[in-house]
Design an enzyme around this catalytic site. Structure first.
Site, PDB file in Angstrom:
ATOM      1  N   ASN A   9       0.800  -1.294   0.146  1.00 44.13           N
ATOM      2  CA  ASN A   9      -0.179  -0.083   0.148  1.00 44.13           C
ATOM      3  C   ASN A   9       1.067   1.231  -0.010  1.00 44.13           C
ATOM      4  OD1 ASN A   9      -1.989   2.060   0.522  1.00 44.13           O
ATOM      5  ND2 ASN A   9      -2.121   1.312   2.643  1.00 44.13           N
ATOM      6  N   LYS A  11      -0.062   4.304  -0.105  1.00 41.92           N
ATOM      7  CA  LYS A  11      -0.637   5.385   0.331  1.00 41.92           C
ATOM      8  C   LYS A  11      -0.433   6.966  -0.541  1.00 41.92           C
ATOM      9  CE  LYS A  11      -0.128   3.057   4.999  1.00 41.92           C
ATOM     10  NZ  LYS A  11       0.289   3.175   6.146  1.00 41.92           N
ATOM     11  N   HIS A  96      -9.452   0.653   5.728  1.00 35.84           N
ATOM     12  CA  HIS A  96      -8.041   0.857   6.421  1.00 35.84           C
ATOM     13  C   HIS A  96      -8.389   1.957   7.407  1.00 35.84           C
ATOM     14  CE1 HIS A  96      -4.070   2.270   6.716  1.00 35.84           C
ATOM     15  NE2 HIS A  96      -3.830   1.376   6.206  1.00 35.84           N
ATOM     16  N   GLU A  98      -6.716   4.521   8.459  1.00 37.23           N
ATOM     17  CA  GLU A  98      -6.574   5.868   8.210  1.00 37.23           C
ATOM     18  C   GLU A  98      -7.829   6.447   7.513  1.00 37.23           C
ATOM     19  OE1 GLU A  98      -2.906   5.418   5.839  1.00 37.23           O
ATOM     20  OE2 GLU A  98      -1.896   4.874   7.790  1.00 37.23           O
ATOM     21  N   GLU A 168      -4.582  -5.268  11.204  1.00 36.34           N
ATOM     22  CA  GLU A 168      -3.714  -4.120  11.169  1.00 36.34           C
ATOM     23  C   GLU A 168      -3.899  -3.382  12.335  1.00 36.34           C
ATOM     24  OE1 GLU A 168      -2.165  -2.797   7.058  1.00 36.34           O
ATOM     25  OE2 GLU A 168      -3.894  -1.736   7.434  1.00 36.34           O
ATOM     26  N   GLY A 174       2.773   2.235  10.861  1.00 32.22           N
ATOM     27  CA  GLY A 174       3.839   3.399  10.574  1.00 32.22           C
ATOM     28  C   GLY A 174       4.595   3.913  11.842  1.00 32.22           C
ATOM     29  N   SER A 213       3.948  -2.116  10.355  1.00 35.61           N
ATOM     30  CA  SER A 213       5.479  -2.215  10.406  1.00 35.61           C
ATOM     31  C   SER A 213       5.833  -3.586  10.115  1.00 35.61           C
ATOM     32  CB  SER A 213       6.005  -1.500  11.835  1.00 35.61           C
ATOM     33  OG  SER A 213       5.517  -0.367  12.137  1.00 35.61           O
ATOM     34  N   GLY A 234       3.059  -1.128   4.182  1.00 36.13           N
ATOM     35  CA  GLY A 234       3.161   0.144   3.891  1.00 36.13           C
ATOM     36  C   GLY A 234       4.540   0.805   3.682  1.00 36.13           C
TER      37      GLY A 234
HETATM   38  P1  PGA Z   1       3.255   0.056   7.486  1.00 37.51           P
HETATM   39  O1  PGA Z   1       1.526   0.253   6.952  1.00 37.51           O
HETATM   40  O2  PGA Z   1       3.747  -1.030   6.973  1.00 37.51           O
HETATM   41  O3  PGA Z   1       3.780   1.477   7.096  1.00 37.51           O
HETATM   42  O4  PGA Z   1       3.138   0.303   9.041  1.00 37.51           O
HETATM   43  C1  PGA Z   1       0.831  -0.668   6.756  1.00 37.51           C
HETATM   44  C2  PGA Z   1      -0.556  -0.174   6.393  1.00 37.51           C
HETATM   45  O5  PGA Z   1      -1.018   0.799   6.564  1.00 37.51           O
HETATM   46  O6  PGA Z   1      -1.192  -0.908   5.518  1.00 37.51           O
END
Ligand code: PGA
Length: 250
Positions: A9, A11, A96, A98, A168, A174, A213, A234
């Site tokens: 992803n 983003k 998601h 976010e 997640e 992140g 992460s 991500g």
């Molecule tokens: P990240 O994001 O690997 O940067 O933690 C994962 C995601 O939001 O799908």
């Protein structure tokens, strides 16, 4: 159907030039270290077309980060599931954290998006995950239970064959902080049981990805857990070497 899958992803990252560079980098890494794992990239919508070119179709499928809950019409700025499907998109992220947090997407919105995906043969990747406070108070399984039931329990059994779930934990997205393999496995097994109890074999046969992460240094341990079928990546998906290293850690 249950299978190993790794989705990246991107983003709100990349420009046209850096998107092309990343796609080229992924192809070059795959030539050096071929993987048996099914791959998908999820770039910003504007750059989806770049990833669908003939030179990449054998390397990875393409997903979209967000789609409209409505079918079509006067909804400025929205992208319909039919549009995405007609552009060659295979996967769509739904729910998601976010989008839930910054765009106030409700369970009703998410149910609409999920339906639009299924109507258009897009595979929705339904994301769930708890806040740090829920983890700390021990309430996290209740949160996951509610997120799964609110959106997936309204589906037909046959629809379950065409969706993917991603766990997640919000506190791991992140942040550099990853759920331990045991923490992730516990929730993955919980989700699989929940779906198996409701939908039988179609529920237990679902692919459940871990996200938060995930990186080359922890992916092998995560993917070795019995109920973790792959990853939604991500930050590490923005680095071709890291993404393909993760793909090769199954
Ligand atoms: P990240 O994001 O690997 O940067 O933690 C994962 C995601 O939001 O799908």
């Amino acid at each position: 159907m249950r299978r190993n899958l790794l989705l990246g992803n991107w983003k709100q990252n990349t420009t046209r030039a850096s998107a092309l560079e990343l796609l080229g980098g992924l192809k070059a890494e795959l030539e050096k270290s071929p993987t048996k794992t099914e791959l998908g990239v999820i770039p910003p919508a504007l750059f989806i077309d770049l990833a669908i070119g003939q030179q990449y179709t054998s390397c990875f499928a393409v997903g979209i980060q967000n789609i409209s809950k409505t079918v079509k019409g006067a909804f400025t700025g929205e992208i319909g599931a039919d549009m995405a499907a007609s552009a060659g998109v295979k996967y769509a992220l739904v729910g998601h954290s976010e989008r839930r947090a910054y765009f106030n997407e409700s369970p009703e919105d998410l149910a609409g998006k999920l339906m639009r995906c299924l109507e258009n043969n897009l595979i929705p990747v339904y994301c769930v995950g708890e806040e740090l406070s829920d983890r700390k108070t021990g309430n996290y399984l209740n949160v996951i239970d509610a997120q799964i039931k609110a959106v997936l329990f309204g589906l037909n059994t046959k629809d379950l064959n065409n969706i993917i779930v991603a766990y997640e934990p919000i506190w791991a997205i992140g942040t550099g902080e990853t759920a331990s393999a045991e923490q992730a496995q516990e929730v993955h097994a919980f989700i699989r049981n929940l779906l198996a109890n409701k939908f039988g074999a179609s529920g237990s046969d679902i692919s459940i990805l871990y996200g938060g992460s995930c990186k080359p240094s922890n992916s092998e341990e995560l993917f070795s857990q019995p109920d973790i079928d792959g990853g939604l990546i991500g930050a590490a998906a923005l680095n071709a070497q890291d993404f393909i290293a993760i793909a090769n850690s199954f």
